[in-house]
Design an enzyme around this catalytic site. Structure first.
Site, PDB file in Angstrom:
ATOM      1  N   ASP A 110       0.946  -1.105   0.037  1.00 42.89           N
ATOM      2  CA  ASP A 110      -0.061  -0.212  -0.056  1.00 42.89           C
ATOM      3  C   ASP A 110       0.816   1.266  -0.161  1.00 42.89           C
ATOM      4  OD1 ASP A 110       0.811  -0.413   2.386  1.00 42.89           O
ATOM      5  OD2 ASP A 110      -0.964  -0.105   3.684  1.00 42.89           O
ATOM      6  N   LYS A 168      -1.422  -9.494   2.787  1.00 39.06           N
ATOM      7  CA  LYS A 168      -0.597  -9.160   3.844  1.00 39.06           C
ATOM      8  C   LYS A 168      -1.402  -7.877   4.559  1.00 39.06           C
ATOM      9  CE  LYS A 168       3.180  -6.063   3.807  1.00 39.06           C
ATOM     10  NZ  LYS A 168       2.728  -4.840   4.626  1.00 39.06           N
ATOM     11  N   GLU A 210      -1.703  -5.624   8.520  1.00 36.05           N
ATOM     12  CA  GLU A 210      -0.668  -4.983   9.587  1.00 36.05           C
ATOM     13  C   GLU A 210      -1.379  -5.075  11.085  1.00 36.05           C
ATOM     14  OE1 GLU A 210      -0.054  -0.791   8.854  1.00 36.05           O
ATOM     15  OE2 GLU A 210       1.006  -1.163   6.835  1.00 36.05           O
ATOM     16  N   GLU A 222       9.155  -4.242  10.394  1.00 35.22           N
ATOM     17  CA  GLU A 222       9.628  -3.139   9.800  1.00 35.22           C
ATOM     18  C   GLU A 222      10.061  -1.916  10.921  1.00 35.22           C
ATOM     19  OE1 GLU A 222       6.991  -1.224   7.213  1.00 35.22           O
ATOM     20  OE2 GLU A 222       7.989   0.910   7.165  1.00 35.22           O
TER      21      GLU A 222
HETATM   22  O1  KIV Z   1       3.490  -1.313   1.577  1.00 30.08           O
HETATM   23  C1  KIV Z   1       4.788  -1.448   1.462  1.00 30.08           C
HETATM   24  O2  KIV Z   1       5.634  -1.354   0.714  1.00 30.08           O
HETATM   25  C2  KIV Z   1       5.257  -2.205   2.799  1.00 30.08           C
HETATM   26  C3  KIV Z   1       6.675  -2.648   2.826  1.00 30.08           C
HETATM   27  C4  KIV Z   1       7.453  -1.365   3.416  1.00 30.08           C
HETATM   28  C5  KIV Z   1       7.101  -3.701   3.664  1.00 30.08           C
HETATM   29  O3  KIV Z   1       4.247  -2.856   3.449  1.00 30.08           O
END
Ligand code: KIV
Length: 254
Positions: free
Chosen positions: A34, A103, A105, A172
């Site tokens: 994102d 993915k 968070e 991160e």
């Molecule tokens: O959105 C993204 O690019 C990420 C990376 C920084 C892991 O989540």
């Protein structure tokens, strides 16, 4: 790869042409992050990007990929409120976007959403540490989990996401020592960004590693090209060639 101690490589991509190049370069996995909100759309944070926009980026990437695993971010607001909504968002990303995995968070706060998505047969990559969708809660992009309490919560979240069935975990911007401890404490691979050398793999934002973002220079970033200078140089040579009527020449005309 974790058990074989082979490091895992991941880069972001958001479009067909870049995905083709990144895939051809041999990366193990492509993240449709994102971060598209920042590098593609020019937003200050990742919050504004929508599920429809992330699905569009994912479709473009998937069309360019022959071999890498494509993981797509579920954007802010599409999985936090309740597990049913989370599953709906994940299903759309898999069905319409064509992602191989999603993915999201967070740890304990989104436990039920992770469980629901995993139980539907969708591979989930977790993301802990500096989670940019919570930037207004953090108030800063500085390194996370430097204090004991936050480090302990992160370690316990890492164990939890493994237990819930996540297949990998992005870490991160956390201290390298903590990332090492997490990596040694769980059996799923950790993919670090600003989390030191002991993670099982590394991820970078493509636009940063090829030097397209002049203004973004965090300590963790290694630039492999200076594309900003290359591209602005090429554009100004083109402008000059057209202005001076050097382009097109006879060989470039029908
Ligand atoms: O959105 C993204 O690019 C990420 C990376 C920084 C892991 O989540």
């Amino acid at each position: 790869m974790k058990f074989d101690k082979e490091k895992i490589t991941m880069l972001t991509a958001y479009d067909f042409t870049t995905a083709k190049m990144v895939d051809a370069g041999g990366v193990d996995s492509i993240l449709v992050g994102d971060s598209a909100a920042n590098v593609m759309a020019g937003h200050e944070t990742t919050l504004p990007i929508t599920l429809d926009q992330m699905i569009y980026h994912t479709q473009c990437v998937v069309r360019g990929v022959d071999r890498a695993l494509v993981v797509a971010d579920l954007p802010f607001g599409t999985y936090q409120s309740n597990p049913e909504k989370a599953l709906e968002s994940a299903v759309r990303m898999m069905k319409e976007g064509g992602a191989h995995a999603i993915k999201i968070e967070g740890g304990a706060e989104i436990e039920d959403s992770i469980r629901k998505i995993v139980n539907a047969g969708i591979p989930v990559m977790a993301h802990l540490g500096l989670t940019p969708q919570s930037i207004y809660q953090f108030g800063t992009y500085k390194v996370r989990a430097k204090e004991d309490a936050e480090a302990e919560k992160l370690l316990s979240d890492a164990r939890l996401v493994e237990e819930l069935g996540c297949f990998a975990l992005v870490l991160e911007k956390i201290p390298a020592g903590l990332a090492k401890k997490v990596t040694e404490s769980i059996s799923i691979p950790t993919i670090g960004i600003g989390a030191g050398a002991d993670c099982d793999g590394q991820v970078l934002v493509y636009h940063d590693m090829v030097g397209m973002n002049k203004g973004f220079s965090p300590k963790f970033l290694r630039r492999y090209l200076d594309l900003h200078s290359e591209i602005t140089g090429a554009v100004s040579r083109y402008v000059s060639d057209v202005k001076t009527a050097d382009f097109p020449n006879q060989n470039e005309s029908y």
